[in-house]
Design a protein around this motif. Sequence first.
Motif, PDB file in Angstrom:
ATOM      1  N   ARG A  92       0.383  -1.260  -0.177  1.00  0.00           N
ATOM      2  CA  ARG A  92      -0.130  -0.393   0.114  1.00  0.00           C
ATOM      3  C   ARG A  92       0.243   1.729  -0.516  1.00  0.00           C
ATOM      4  O   ARG A  92       1.985   1.094   0.555  1.00  0.00           O
ATOM      5  CB  ARG A  92      -1.010  -0.116   1.428  1.00  0.00           C
ATOM      6  CG  ARG A  92      -1.534  -0.768   1.306  1.00  0.00           C
ATOM      7  CD  ARG A  92      -2.660  -1.457   0.384  1.00  0.00           C
ATOM      8  NE  ARG A  92      -3.889  -0.495  -0.296  1.00  0.00           N
ATOM      9  CZ  ARG A  92      -4.993  -0.210   0.049  1.00  0.00           C
ATOM     10  NH1 ARG A  92      -5.709  -1.228   0.763  1.00  0.00           N
ATOM     11  NH2 ARG A  92      -5.893   0.961  -0.390  1.00  0.00           N
ATOM     12  N   ASP A  96      -1.931   5.967   1.090  1.00  0.00           N
ATOM     13  CA  ASP A  96      -2.600   5.215   2.069  1.00  0.00           C
ATOM     14  C   ASP A  96      -2.577   4.718   3.496  1.00  0.00           C
ATOM     15  O   ASP A  96      -3.819   5.005   4.355  1.00  0.00           O
ATOM     16  CB  ASP A  96      -3.266   3.581   1.800  1.00  0.00           C
ATOM     17  CG  ASP A  96      -3.290   3.378   0.174  1.00  0.00           C
ATOM     18  OD1 ASP A  96      -3.927   5.143  -0.553  1.00  0.00           O
ATOM     19  OD2 ASP A  96      -2.650   2.592  -0.849  1.00  0.00           O
ATOM     20  N   HIS A  97      -2.032   4.813   4.138  1.00  0.00           N
ATOM     21  CA  HIS A  97      -1.073   4.789   5.302  1.00  0.00           C
ATOM     22  C   HIS A  97      -1.697   5.689   6.435  1.00  0.00           C
ATOM     23  O   HIS A  97      -2.816   5.649   7.281  1.00  0.00           O
ATOM     24  CB  HIS A  97      -0.111   4.303   5.356  1.00  0.00           C
ATOM     25  CG  HIS A  97       0.542   2.813   5.213  1.00  0.00           C
ATOM     26  ND1 HIS A  97       0.942   2.641   4.238  1.00  0.00           N
ATOM     27  CD2 HIS A  97       0.515   1.869   6.229  1.00  0.00           C
ATOM     28  CE1 HIS A  97       1.098   1.242   4.163  1.00  0.00           C
ATOM     29  NE2 HIS A  97       0.998   1.361   5.456  1.00  0.00           N
ATOM     30  N   PHE A 100      -5.952   6.595   5.709  1.00  0.00           N
ATOM     31  CA  PHE A 100      -6.962   5.472   6.698  1.00  0.00           C
ATOM     32  C   PHE A 100      -7.448   5.655   7.293  1.00  0.00           C
ATOM     33  O   PHE A 100      -8.560   6.082   7.952  1.00  0.00           O
ATOM     34  CB  PHE A 100      -6.205   4.459   7.085  1.00  0.00           C
ATOM     35  CG  PHE A 100      -6.788   2.555   7.150  1.00  0.00           C
ATOM     36  CD1 PHE A 100      -8.285   2.563   6.454  1.00  0.00           C
ATOM     37  CD2 PHE A 100      -6.826   2.987   8.435  1.00  0.00           C
ATOM     38  CE1 PHE A 100      -8.800   1.170   7.194  1.00  0.00           C
ATOM     39  CE2 PHE A 100      -7.352   1.524   9.229  1.00  0.00           C
ATOM     40  CZ  PHE A 100      -8.990   0.939   8.513  1.00  0.00           C
ATOM     41  N   PRO A 101      -7.085   6.345   8.481  1.00  0.00           N
ATOM     42  CA  PRO A 101      -7.390   6.790   9.872  1.00  0.00           C
ATOM     43  C   PRO A 101      -8.673   8.172   9.783  1.00  0.00           C
ATOM     44  O   PRO A 101      -9.972   7.915  10.135  1.00  0.00           O
ATOM     45  CB  PRO A 101      -6.754   7.663  10.924  1.00  0.00           C
ATOM     46  CG  PRO A 101      -5.751   7.747  10.263  1.00  0.00           C
ATOM     47  CD  PRO A 101      -5.645   6.916   8.910  1.00  0.00           C
ATOM     48  N   LEU A 103     -10.779   7.920   6.912  1.00  0.00           N
ATOM     49  CA  LEU A 103     -11.831   7.473   5.876  1.00  0.00           C
ATOM     50  C   LEU A 103     -11.835   6.413   7.199  1.00  0.00           C
ATOM     51  O   LEU A 103     -13.471   6.026   6.945  1.00  0.00           O
ATOM     52  CB  LEU A 103     -10.992   6.552   4.813  1.00  0.00           C
ATOM     53  CG  LEU A 103     -10.219   6.630   4.548  1.00  0.00           C
ATOM     54  CD1 LEU A 103      -9.844   5.624   2.915  1.00  0.00           C
ATOM     55  CD2 LEU A 103     -11.373   7.751   3.233  1.00  0.00           C
ATOM     56  N   ALA A 104     -11.961   6.267   8.344  1.00  0.00           N
ATOM     57  CA  ALA A 104     -11.998   5.201   9.841  1.00  0.00           C
ATOM     58  C   ALA A 104     -13.368   5.959  10.482  1.00  0.00           C
ATOM     59  O   ALA A 104     -14.319   5.457  10.898  1.00  0.00           O
ATOM     60  CB  ALA A 104     -11.091   4.589  10.291  1.00  0.00           C
ATOM     61  N   ARG A 109     -13.209   9.877   0.595  1.00  0.00           N
ATOM     62  CA  ARG A 109     -11.243  10.007  -0.003  1.00  0.00           C
ATOM     63  C   ARG A 109     -11.076  11.168  -0.306  1.00  0.00           C
ATOM     64  O   ARG A 109     -10.022  11.671  -0.029  1.00  0.00           O
ATOM     65  CB  ARG A 109     -11.269   8.643  -0.592  1.00  0.00           C
ATOM     66  CG  ARG A 109      -9.651   9.142  -1.726  1.00  0.00           C
ATOM     67  CD  ARG A 109      -8.565   7.783  -1.336  1.00  0.00           C
ATOM     68  NE  ARG A 109      -7.438   7.863  -0.777  1.00  0.00           N
ATOM     69  CZ  ARG A 109      -6.298   6.877  -0.563  1.00  0.00           C
ATOM     70  NH1 ARG A 109      -6.583   6.400   0.547  1.00  0.00           N
ATOM     71  NH2 ARG A 109      -5.647   7.173  -0.951  1.00  0.00           N
ATOM     72  N   GLU A 113      -8.310  13.138   1.710  1.00  0.00           N
ATOM     73  CA  GLU A 113      -6.627  12.826   0.747  1.00  0.00           C
ATOM     74  C   GLU A 113      -6.067  14.359   1.308  1.00  0.00           C
ATOM     75  O   GLU A 113      -4.391  14.575   1.652  1.00  0.00           O
ATOM     76  CB  GLU A 113      -6.742  12.802  -0.915  1.00  0.00           C
ATOM     77  CG  GLU A 113      -7.117  11.483  -0.582  1.00  0.00           C
ATOM     78  CD  GLU A 113      -6.379  11.095  -2.183  1.00  0.00           C
ATOM     79  OE1 GLU A 113      -5.826  12.298  -3.292  1.00  0.00           O
ATOM     80  OE2 GLU A 113      -7.191   9.751  -2.913  1.00  0.00           O
ATOM     81  N   ARG A 148       0.599   9.473  10.400  1.00  0.00           N
ATOM     82  CA  ARG A 148      -0.783   9.152  10.460  1.00  0.00           C
ATOM     83  C   ARG A 148      -1.331   9.262  11.706  1.00  0.00           C
ATOM     84  O   ARG A 148      -2.408   9.099  11.795  1.00  0.00           O
ATOM     85  CB  ARG A 148      -0.126   7.542  10.238  1.00  0.00           C
ATOM     86  CG  ARG A 148      -1.272   6.446  10.983  1.00  0.00           C
ATOM     87  CD  ARG A 148      -1.268   5.180   9.728  1.00  0.00           C
ATOM     88  NE  ARG A 148      -2.347   4.019  10.777  1.00  0.00           N
ATOM     89  CZ  ARG A 148      -2.189   3.497  10.113  1.00  0.00           C
ATOM     90  NH1 ARG A 148      -2.085   3.285   8.635  1.00  0.00           N
ATOM     91  NH2 ARG A 148      -3.892   2.285  10.633  1.00  0.00           N
ATOM     92  N   SER A 152      -5.730  10.409  12.809  1.00  0.00           N
ATOM     93  CA  SER A 152      -5.854  10.188  13.559  1.00  0.00           C
ATOM     94  C   SER A 152      -6.512  11.147  14.769  1.00  0.00           C
ATOM     95  O   SER A 152      -7.736  10.541  15.629  1.00  0.00           O
ATOM     96  CB  SER A 152      -4.708   8.918  14.255  1.00  0.00           C
ATOM     97  OG  SER A 152      -4.327   8.685  15.537  1.00  0.00           O
TER      98      SER A 152
END
Length: 257
Positions: A92, A96-97, A100-101, A103-104, A109, A113, A148, A152
């Motif tokens: 990935r 992407d890394h 991700f948090p 998107l969660a 997206r 981004e 990342r 979060s």
Amino acid sequence: MMAGMDADAGRRAVVAHDLAHRFPGTDLLFEHLDFTVEPGQTVAVCGPSGCGKSTLLSILAGWEKPYRGNVERVGIGRIGWVFQNPYGVADRSALDHVVFPLLAKGMRRRDAEPEALAAMDLFDLGYAADRRFADLSGGEAQRLMLARAVCSRPDMLLVDEPTAQLDTRTARSVSHVLGNLAGQGMIVLVATHDPDTRDACGHVIDLADYAPAGTRDAVHDDTRDDTRPDGDSGMDAGRTAIPVAETEPEPSGGEDA
């Protein structure tokens, strides 16, 4: 800053009460450790190898039970952790890394981004957005985990030796960013050997000061040359020591982050 706990609704803080820890069959790592950390504060957890820096982070996160004492996590819902050794999904992308948090949390997206890229830019990683995790250097992967963690948006961010795999210039840049993260409303604690990282934080907990009484002098002698060139108690001029036991909270003029 050490303070009695305030019962005001909505307050967030992590409070250590008389912490001590040891593992079975070993001596105490530290004892009589009391402190309060609130949003807007960045704390460097320092001391020689093996003194319990990473262990203290585990205790604060609730992963490890202290041998003695307890930890209050007041209003702390989300805890972020950046480990010393970064882990990711090999195929990935770096972006992407970091995305991700977001998107969660339900972001689309296309909305997530730009925020993820801004977090990557904080750590000089924008150029690597499309690079596979497997193709990142160790230092790049470490900075990616920091970006990342920022995305979060944790209430409390725990960072273990963030500059261990970085060159000197990059380490100083990362240390500066870490020193300013608490301005986003986080509680930030950083376990570190690095003087630049320590100096970028507004507060310092030196675990050498909380070693068992019989070993404290030896610990200070072992670490004085590489962590405290002036031979003082572990605090640079202008630094705020944690803890300052049994005092009322001082008005904040805006902490370092």
